[in-house]
Design a protein around this motif. Structure first.
Motif, short mmCIF file in Angstrom:
data_model
loop_
_atom_site.label_atom_id
_atom_site.label_comp_id
_atom_site.label_asym_id
_atom_site.label_seq_id
_atom_site.Cartn_x
_atom_site.Cartn_y
_atom_site.Cartn_z
N GLY A 1 0.83 -1.20 0.00
CA GLY A 1 0.00 0.00 0.00
C GLY A 1 0.86 1.25 0.00
O GLY A 1 2.06 1.20 0.30
N ASP B 1 4.39 -2.59 -3.11
CA ASP B 1 3.66 -3.63 -3.83
C ASP B 1 4.01 -5.03 -3.37
O ASP B 1 5.06 -5.27 -2.78
CB ASP B 1 3.98 -3.55 -5.32
N GLN C 1 1.04 -5.55 -7.22
CA GLN C 1 -0.32 -5.26 -6.76
C GLN C 1 -0.27 -4.40 -5.50
O GLN C 1 0.71 -4.42 -4.77
CB GLN C 1 -1.04 -6.56 -6.42
N TYR C 2 -1.38 -3.72 -5.24
CA TYR C 2 -1.67 -2.99 -3.99
C TYR C 2 -0.94 -1.66 -3.82
O TYR C 2 -1.06 -1.04 -2.77
CB TYR C 2 -1.38 -3.87 -2.75
N LEU D 1 -3.22 1.42 -2.73
CA LEU D 1 -3.98 1.51 -1.47
C LEU D 1 -3.53 2.72 -0.67
O LEU D 1 -2.33 2.96 -0.52
CB LEU D 1 -3.79 0.23 -0.64
#
Ligand code: IMP
Ligand code: MG
Length: 172
Positions: free
Chosen positions: A152, A156, A160-161, A164
Motif C-alpha cells: 500500500g 507492492d 499489486q496494492y 492503497l
C-alpha cells in the motif's frame, strides 16, 4: 484471499509525511536540494512529501530492481533508470519507500557518490529493521516497523496494492 493487517492508516501516514517535510524544510533552509525518488515504490510518498515542503527543490528519479514476483530479495540489484539531473557538487536527498536489508540503498549510494555530489542524505517512510544487513545513518525516518511484508501507499506485492491509501502487513 490474503489477510491485510493494518500497519499505518491514511491519517498516520499523512502526519508522518508532514513531520518529515517540516524537518527537511528546516534543515535545507536557504540551500538547493535535488530530491531523488527511488522507483517505483517511492512515487506516492515523494509526491506527497514534496507538496509539504516549504523549500524549492528539483526532482529526479532512479529505478532499481531487486524483486521479482516474490517476497525474497534476489540479491542482485540493477539500475534500470539513470538520473537525468547532474548531481555533481549538489546537495542530494534520496527518498525511499522502505529500507529493508539495505542492499539496494548501498548500491545506490555507491552509484551516487561516483558522481561526486556535495552531500547525500537519506529519507525513508519506513525503516524495516528485522532483516537489515547494511548499516547507514538514515537521516529522516517516517516510521520504524520491525517486520512484515508491507503493501500500500506505493509498496507492492508482485505489482499489486501500490494504490492503497494505507499500509498493511500482507499475510499470504
Ligand atoms: P532492500 O534492498 O532489502 O533494503 O529493499 C529494497 C526494496 O525492496 C525497497 O525499496 C522496496 O521497494 C522493496 N521492499 C522491501 N521490503 C518491502 C516490503 O515489506 N513491501 C514491499 N516492498 C518491499
Ligand atoms: Mg523501493
Amino acid at each position: 484471499m490474503p489477510d491485510f493487517n493494518p500497519v499505518l492508516s491514511k491519517e498516520e501516514i499523512e502526519k508522518a509525511v508532514a513531520e518529515l517535510a517540516q524537518q527537511i524544510s528546516i534543515d535545507y533552509h536557504n540551500r538547493e536540494v535535488v530530491i531523488i525518488g527511488v522507483l517505483k515504490g517511492a512515487f506516492i510518498f515523494l509526491a506527497d512529501l514534496v507538496r509539504y515542503l516549504s523549500i524549492p527543490v528539483q526532482i529526479d528519479f532512479v529505478r532499481l530492481s531487486s524483486y521479482g514476483c516474490n517476497t525474497e530479495t534476489s540479491g542482485s540489484i540493477c539500475l534500470t533508470k539513470e538520473l537525468e539531473i547532474d548531481i555533481t557538487g549538489r546537495e542530494v536527498l534520496v527518498v525511499e519507500d522502505i529500507i529493508d536489508t539495505g542492499l539496494s540503498l548501498e548500491f545506490l549510494l555507491e552509484h551516487l557518490k561516483s558522481k561526486e555530489p556535495k552531500s547525500v542524505r537519506l529519507c525513508t517512510l519506513i525503516d524495516k529493521r528485522e532483516r537489515r544487513d547494511r548499516q547507514f545513518i538514515i537521516d529522516y525516518v517516517g516510521r520504524i516497523v520491525e517486520q512484515g511484508f508491507l503493501v500500500g501507499y506505493g509498496l507492492d506485492y508482485a505489482e499489486q496494492y501500490r494504490h492503497l491509501p494505507a499500509i498493511y502487513d500482507l499475510k499470504l
